[in-house]
Write a protein that holds these residues in place. Structure first.
Motif, PDB file in Angstrom:
ATOM      1  N   ASP A  90      10.343   7.056 -10.335  1.00 46.51           N
ATOM      2  CA  ASP A  90      11.224   7.512  -9.263  1.00 46.51           C
ATOM      3  C   ASP A  90      10.536   7.540  -7.893  1.00 46.51           C
ATOM      4  OD1 ASP A  90      13.197   7.832 -11.139  1.00 46.51           O
ATOM      5  OD2 ASP A  90      12.693   9.953 -11.491  1.00 46.51           O
ATOM      6  N   LEU A  91       9.227   7.462  -7.869  1.00 46.56           N
ATOM      7  CA  LEU A  91       8.504   7.465  -6.599  1.00 46.56           C
ATOM      8  C   LEU A  91       8.633   6.115  -5.912  1.00 46.56           C
ATOM      9  CD1 LEU A  91       5.244   9.298  -7.672  1.00 46.56           C
ATOM     10  CD2 LEU A  91       7.157  10.248  -6.408  1.00 46.56           C
ATOM     11  N   PRO A  92       8.663   6.076  -4.583  1.00 41.14           N
ATOM     12  CA  PRO A  92       8.755   4.787  -3.900  1.00 41.14           C
ATOM     13  C   PRO A  92       7.465   3.983  -4.096  1.00 41.14           C
ATOM     14  CG  PRO A  92       8.478   6.556  -2.302  1.00 41.14           C
ATOM     15  CD  PRO A  92       8.667   7.199  -3.637  1.00 41.14           C
ATOM     16  N   PRO A  93       7.594   2.676  -4.235  1.00 41.86           N
ATOM     17  CA  PRO A  93       6.389   1.862  -4.466  1.00 41.86           C
ATOM     18  C   PRO A  93       5.510   1.796  -3.216  1.00 41.86           C
ATOM     19  CG  PRO A  93       8.290   0.454  -4.219  1.00 41.86           C
ATOM     20  CD  PRO A  93       8.798   1.867  -4.225  1.00 41.86           C
ATOM     21  N   ARG A  94       4.233   1.767  -3.438  1.00 39.11           N
ATOM     22  CA  ARG A  94       3.279   1.637  -2.344  1.00 39.11           C
ATOM     23  C   ARG A  94       3.142   0.155  -1.997  1.00 39.11           C
ATOM     24  NH1 ARG A  94      -2.460   4.154  -3.384  1.00 39.11           N
ATOM     25  NH2 ARG A  94      -1.134   5.972  -3.604  1.00 39.11           N
ATOM     26  N   PRO A  95       3.152  -0.196  -0.699  1.00 42.96           N
ATOM     27  CA  PRO A  95       3.013  -1.616  -0.352  1.00 42.96           C
ATOM     28  C   PRO A  95       1.625  -2.140  -0.739  1.00 42.96           C
ATOM     29  CG  PRO A  95       2.946  -0.255   1.617  1.00 42.96           C
ATOM     30  CD  PRO A  95       3.303   0.648   0.481  1.00 42.96           C
ATOM     31  N   ILE A  96       1.614  -3.343  -1.265  1.00 42.56           N
ATOM     32  CA  ILE A  96       0.361  -3.962  -1.705  1.00 42.56           C
ATOM     33  C   ILE A  96      -0.137  -4.882  -0.598  1.00 42.56           C
ATOM     34  CG2 ILE A  96      -0.682  -5.487  -3.401  1.00 42.56           C
ATOM     35  CD1 ILE A  96       1.411  -4.538  -5.379  1.00 42.56           C
ATOM     36  N   GLU A  97      -1.399  -4.688  -0.200  1.00 48.08           N
ATOM     37  CA  GLU A  97      -2.010  -5.542   0.812  1.00 48.08           C
ATOM     38  C   GLU A  97      -3.111  -6.360   0.155  1.00 48.08           C
ATOM     39  OE1 GLU A  97      -3.382  -3.158   4.011  1.00 48.08           O
ATOM     40  OE2 GLU A  97      -1.471  -2.162   4.285  1.00 48.08           O
ATOM     41  N   ILE A  98      -2.969  -7.668   0.212  1.00 48.63           N
ATOM     42  CA  ILE A  98      -3.956  -8.551  -0.396  1.00 48.63           C
ATOM     43  C   ILE A  98      -4.617  -9.350   0.714  1.00 48.63           C
ATOM     44  CG2 ILE A  98      -4.323 -10.474  -1.974  1.00 48.63           C
ATOM     45  CD1 ILE A  98      -1.864  -9.524  -3.500  1.00 48.63           C
ATOM     46  N   GLN A  99      -5.947  -9.306   0.750  1.00 49.56           N
ATOM     47  CA  GLN A  99      -6.666 -10.072   1.760  1.00 49.56           C
ATOM     48  C   GLN A  99      -6.723 -11.528   1.348  1.00 49.56           C
ATOM     49  OE1 GLN A  99     -10.489  -8.244   1.871  1.00 49.56           O
ATOM     50  NE2 GLN A  99      -9.868  -6.678   3.329  1.00 49.56           N
ATOM     51  N   ASP A 100      -6.625 -12.394   2.336  1.00 47.49           N
ATOM     52  CA  ASP A 100      -6.712 -13.824   2.074  1.00 47.49           C
ATOM     53  C   ASP A 100      -8.182 -14.220   2.132  1.00 47.49           C
ATOM     54  OD1 ASP A 100      -6.167 -16.447   1.637  1.00 47.49           O
ATOM     55  OD2 ASP A 100      -5.420 -16.858   3.650  1.00 47.49           O
ATOM     56  N   ILE A 101      -8.857 -14.185   0.976  1.00 43.84           N
ATOM     57  CA  ILE A 101     -10.289 -14.472   0.974  1.00 43.84           C
ATOM     58  C   ILE A 101     -10.569 -15.968   0.856  1.00 43.84           C
ATOM     59  CG2 ILE A 101     -10.901 -12.233   0.036  1.00 43.84           C
ATOM     60  CD1 ILE A 101     -11.179 -13.555  -2.695  1.00 43.84           C
TER      61      ILE A 101
END
Length: 124
Positions: A90-101
């Motif tokens: 029920d909690l809102p999803p946390r945004p995922i940040e992926i670095q472009d390595i």
């Protein structure tokens, strides 16, 4: 009167007695230190037991309930409602940040992929 060997043997006996006395004295000091540390450990263990007993007394549900009733006006506590308890879904999803390595330049490397540092290695 005294021969040289007698004087040497007396010197050896005196030095052995001094060494034995010194060793015994150091052992007694170590034993006293050990007893002091063991006494300190017992004191700390007793303190921990006392604190655990105190904690269990302070966190008894009946005592906490009585305190909430006494200080209800100051604390303005309310019972937990069913709508306040949610599942993880029920909690809102946390945004995922992926670095472009893959597109980042390598650390310490030139753009063409070769190392700029000269080490004196033999190149064939």
């Amino acid at each position: 009167m005294f021969r040289t060997t007698d004087i040497v043997l007396i010197a050896v006996m005196v030095s052995a007695a001094a060494f034995t006395y010194k060793t015994k004295h150091e052992a007694e000091n170590q034993l006293a230190e050990l007893r002091r540390i063991e006494q300190q450990i017992r004191f700390e263990a007793d303190s921990i037991d006392l604190l655990k007993a105190d904690w269990s007394l302070l966190t008894q549900p009946s005592r906490l309930q009585r305190l909430t009733e006494i200080y209800q006006s100051q604390l303005q506590l309310e019972p937990v409602e069913a709508r306040q308890i949610v599942d993880l879904e029920d909690l809102p999803p946390r945004p995922i940040e992926i670095q472009d390595i893959l597109n980042e330049p390598l650390g310490g490397m030139a753009d063409n992929g070769t190392d700029k540092v000269v080490t004196g290695a033999v190149v064939q």
